[in-house]
Design a protein around this motif. Structure first.
Motif, PDB file in Angstrom:
ATOM      1  N   THR A 187       2.307  -5.753  -2.140  1.00  0.00           N
ATOM      2  CA  THR A 187       1.002  -4.907  -1.340  1.00  0.00           C
ATOM      3  C   THR A 187       1.281  -4.928   0.027  1.00  0.00           C
ATOM      4  O   THR A 187       1.214  -3.663   0.929  1.00  0.00           O
ATOM      5  CB  THR A 187      -0.257  -5.517  -1.645  1.00  0.00           C
ATOM      6  N   GLU A 188       1.502  -5.982   0.644  1.00  0.00           N
ATOM      7  CA  GLU A 188       1.890  -6.163   2.160  1.00  0.00           C
ATOM      8  C   GLU A 188       3.133  -5.162   2.586  1.00  0.00           C
ATOM      9  O   GLU A 188       2.952  -4.316   3.756  1.00  0.00           O
ATOM     10  CB  GLU A 188       2.074  -7.506   2.542  1.00  0.00           C
ATOM     11  N   LYS A 189       4.163  -5.085   1.884  1.00  0.00           N
ATOM     12  CA  LYS A 189       5.178  -4.311   2.214  1.00  0.00           C
ATOM     13  C   LYS A 189       4.744  -3.010   2.074  1.00  0.00           C
ATOM     14  O   LYS A 189       5.178  -2.036   2.981  1.00  0.00           O
ATOM     15  CB  LYS A 189       6.368  -4.629   1.188  1.00  0.00           C
ATOM     16  N   GLN A 227       4.751  -0.443   5.598  1.00  0.00           N
ATOM     17  CA  GLN A 227       5.402   0.834   5.419  1.00  0.00           C
ATOM     18  C   GLN A 227       4.439   2.304   5.822  1.00  0.00           C
ATOM     19  O   GLN A 227       4.776   3.075   6.395  1.00  0.00           O
ATOM     20  CB  GLN A 227       6.099   1.052   4.160  1.00  0.00           C
ATOM     21  N   ALA A 228       3.133   2.038   5.152  1.00  0.00           N
ATOM     22  CA  ALA A 228       2.369   3.272   5.293  1.00  0.00           C
ATOM     23  C   ALA A 228       1.809   3.361   6.732  1.00  0.00           C
ATOM     24  O   ALA A 228       1.722   4.323   7.206  1.00  0.00           O
ATOM     25  CB  ALA A 228       1.148   3.193   4.346  1.00  0.00           C
TER      26      ALA A 228
END
Length: 237
Positions: free
Chosen positions: A222-224, A228-229
């Motif tokens: 989720t963090e990744k 990225q977003a």
């Protein structure tokens, strides 16, 4: 102790989907067994599974964003009063204290520890807006919190499965619709019991003793994705 081996992507997706299904079923339990129209028609509630430290793991598909943010904060406050090593199966902790992030007084926050083989592996949590909490209803000219209704400190609603009848009586005596409020509280407890049973069944089916490795991977992915977003958002002024 060596770190647990990563869960392969396909199994991880299956576990994630099943966990969401467990919480969605619990949310439906809360919805169907609630007494008030606030829950049944306004859908003013949320259900969530958290780690043993109060960290958010997953929530129902239909959840109120503010509750998703406040529930982990509240559970961490619960743990300050009732440390993990003092909890036991059948405990249920309740509060509506806004200073620990529960929201305003009509929003009751409830958490139930989940145990596997005697070890605390997480919490089932729920928040629902009560039909009434006493005080002056939606009065914009309230001068302080004491006019807004009944304040419930962090207390055990159930201890080892035994109801805190004194707390139930205090709540019933201070609200205008005691049957609706108590009915919704029981619905929240039922939803948390459903989550606890579902999580235990899920872990047993995949031979997992706790949620730690699963939680770490889900939160890491989720963090990744979030980072990225954010990188893809154009620079602004």
């Amino acid at each position: 102790m060596a770190p647990a081996a990563p869960i392969d992507p396909i199994t991880l997706e299956i576990l994630w989907t099943r966990l969401i299904s467990v919480i969605d079923e619990a949310a439906l339990t809360l919805y169907r067994t609630s007494f008030s129209t606030v829950v049944r028609e306004s859908h003013d509630y949320s259900c969530m599974v958290l780690g043993p430290d109060g960290r958010s793991v997953a929530q129902a598909t239909r959840s109120i964003p503010s509750f998703i943010g406040t529930l982990p904060t509240s559970v961490r406050a619960f743990l300050e009063k009732y440390p993990a090593n003092t909890l036991q199966p059948g405990d249920v902790i309740l509060s509506n204290d806004p200073w620990i992030g529960t929201g305003h007084l009509p929003d009751l926050t409830l958490a139930m520890p989940i145990f596997v083989d005697g070890a605390l592996i997480g919490f089932a949590g729920a928040i629902a807006h009560m039909a009434d909490i006493g005080g002056r209803r939606r009065a914009p000219d309230n001068k302080d919190i004491y006019e807004e209704g009944l304040q419930i400190p962090i207390l055990k609603l159930y201890e080892a499965g035994r109801a805190n009848e004194t707390l139930f009586e205090i709540i019933r005596k201070n609200v205008r619709v005691p049957d609706e409020v108590q009915g919704d509280i029981h619905a929240m407890v039922g939803a948390c019991e459903h989550m606890g049973a579902g999580v235990r069944e899920l872990l047993s089916a995949y031979g997992l003793s706790d949620m730690e490795n699963l939680s770490d991977q889900l939160i890491g992915l989720t963090e990744k994705a979030m980072r990225q977003a954010i990188l893809e958002v154009p620079d602004g002024v």
